[in-house]
Write a protein that holds these residues in place. Structure first.
Motif, PDB file in Angstrom:
ATOM      1  N   UNK A  66      83.378   1.861  91.594  1.00  0.00           N
ATOM      2  CA  UNK A  66      84.774   3.238  91.995  1.00  0.00           C
ATOM      3  C   UNK A  66      84.218   4.329  91.707  1.00  0.00           C
ATOM      4  N   UNK A  67      83.852   4.163  90.052  1.00  0.00           N
ATOM      5  CA  UNK A  67      83.511   5.438  88.879  1.00  0.00           C
ATOM      6  C   UNK A  67      82.355   5.747  89.323  1.00  0.00           C
ATOM      7  N   UNK A  68      81.032   4.442  89.851  1.00  0.00           N
ATOM      8  CA  UNK A  68      79.859   5.374  89.770  1.00  0.00           C
ATOM      9  C   UNK A  68      80.376   5.912  91.529  1.00  0.00           C
ATOM     10  N   UNK A  69      80.899   5.772  92.131  1.00  0.00           N
ATOM     11  CA  UNK A  69      81.042   6.384  93.773  1.00  0.00           C
ATOM     12  C   UNK A  69      81.596   8.100  92.997  1.00  0.00           C
ATOM     13  N   UNK A  70      82.713   8.163  92.526  1.00  0.00           N
ATOM     14  CA  UNK A  70      82.968   9.273  91.980  1.00  0.00           C
ATOM     15  C   UNK A  70      82.115  10.149  91.008  1.00  0.00           C
ATOM     16  N   UNK A  71      81.277   9.374  90.639  1.00  0.00           N
ATOM     17  CA  UNK A  71      80.110  10.301  89.614  1.00  0.00           C
ATOM     18  C   UNK A  71      79.433  10.811  90.480  1.00  0.00           C
ATOM     19  N   UNK A  72      78.516   9.994  91.679  1.00  0.00           N
ATOM     20  CA  UNK A  72      78.000  10.211  92.963  1.00  0.00           C
ATOM     21  C   UNK A  72      78.426  11.252  93.487  1.00  0.00           C
ATOM     22  N   UNK A  73      79.972  11.616  93.822  1.00  0.00           N
ATOM     23  CA  UNK A  73      80.438  12.473  94.693  1.00  0.00           C
ATOM     24  C   UNK A  73      80.488  13.382  94.174  1.00  0.00           C
ATOM     25  N   UNK A  74      80.433  13.285  92.911  1.00  0.00           N
ATOM     26  CA  UNK A  74      80.986  15.169  92.026  1.00  0.00           C
ATOM     27  C   UNK A  74      79.521  14.754  91.907  1.00  0.00           C
ATOM     28  N   UNK A  75      78.328  14.577  91.705  1.00  0.00           N
ATOM     29  CA  UNK A  75      76.815  15.145  91.404  1.00  0.00           C
ATOM     30  C   UNK A  75      76.679  15.576  93.350  1.00  0.00           C
ATOM     31  N   UNK A  76      76.753  15.165  94.385  1.00  0.00           N
ATOM     32  CA  UNK A  76      76.600  15.362  95.326  1.00  0.00           C
ATOM     33  C   UNK A  76      77.320  17.206  95.684  1.00  0.00           C
ATOM     34  N   UNK A  77      78.549  17.098  94.969  1.00  0.00           N
ATOM     35  CA  UNK A  77      79.969  18.549  95.343  1.00  0.00           C
ATOM     36  C   UNK A  77      78.433  19.590  94.314  1.00  0.00           C
ATOM     37  N   UNK A  78      78.317  19.033  93.479  1.00  0.00           N
ATOM     38  CA  UNK A  78      77.600  20.269  92.378  1.00  0.00           C
ATOM     39  C   UNK A  78      76.299  20.618  92.895  1.00  0.00           C
TER      40      UNK A  78
END
Length: 197
Positions: free
Chosen positions: A8-20
């Motif tokens: 879950x942490x990795x998925x959220x981190x990847x999503x944040x990186x993609x949005x940024x």
């Protein structure tokens, strides 16, 4: 921490990186387009339903422009055009409407010799906007006055303004063809020529 929590942490981190990344990419694209098109960027955004639509239009213009065979004029041709422009300006005193028509034809001729398609006015604007966005408002204003002059619906002062507007794009098209301005005196001639009209 459990494996599910790590996922879950990795998925959220990847999503944040993609949005940024998406936001930064959009800002970089916007800065590039604003720099490339100048005032034409703002005009296109104002005339479009959305900023995204406007930016897609500008990107399409860039792609089309990249496919054109835009080339510089050789020094003799530049000099010949500069001489013709001087002759057109001199005729303005006796026949302002005719001089404006000649100025329009001369600008179109330079565009054609540079490799720009010249069939339709709106397409000319689109193609010129990529490399000459800063002077497009001059060209629009000159073309509008020239159209009204053809119907004998423009004052002498408006015709003078049309010549000034045409000259802005004309000089840019010639200067864009060489490392140095025509006759080495674009900047000095600009203010003096405006005073002459």
């Amino acid at each position: 921490m459990s494996a599910i929590a790590w996922v879950a942490v990795v998925v959220v981190a990847v999503a944040v990186i993609l949005v940024v990344g998406y936001l930064v990419s959009g800002q970089n694209r916007r800065r590039h387009l604003q720099s490339r098109f100048g005032p034409e960027y703002d005009r296109t955004v104002e005339e479009s339903d959305s900023r995204k639509e406007a930016e897609q239009d500008l990107l399409a213009r860039e792609e089309r422009h990249a496919k054109l065979d835009i080339r510089p004029l050789d020094p003799e041709t530049r000099e010949s055009y500069a001489t013709k422009w001087t002759e057109v300006q001199e005729r303005f005193v006796d026949a302002p409407g005719f001089a404006v028509t000649e100025a329009d034809a001369l600008v179109t001729s330079v565009m054609a010799d540079r490799g720009y398609p010249t069939n339709e006015f709106e397409q000319r604007l689109s193609d010129l906007s990529v490399a000459h966005g800063a002077t497009l408002d001059h060209y629009r204003a000159a073309h509008d006055i020239s159209s009204r002059a053809a119907r004998q619906d423009a004052s002498t002062e408006e015709l003078r303004q049309a010549m000034v507007h045409y000259r802005a794009l004309f000089q840019e098209l010639l200067a864009d063809s060489a490392e140095t301005p025509v006759n080495g005196r674009h900047a000095e001639r600009s203010n003096a020529e405006e005073a002459d009209l």
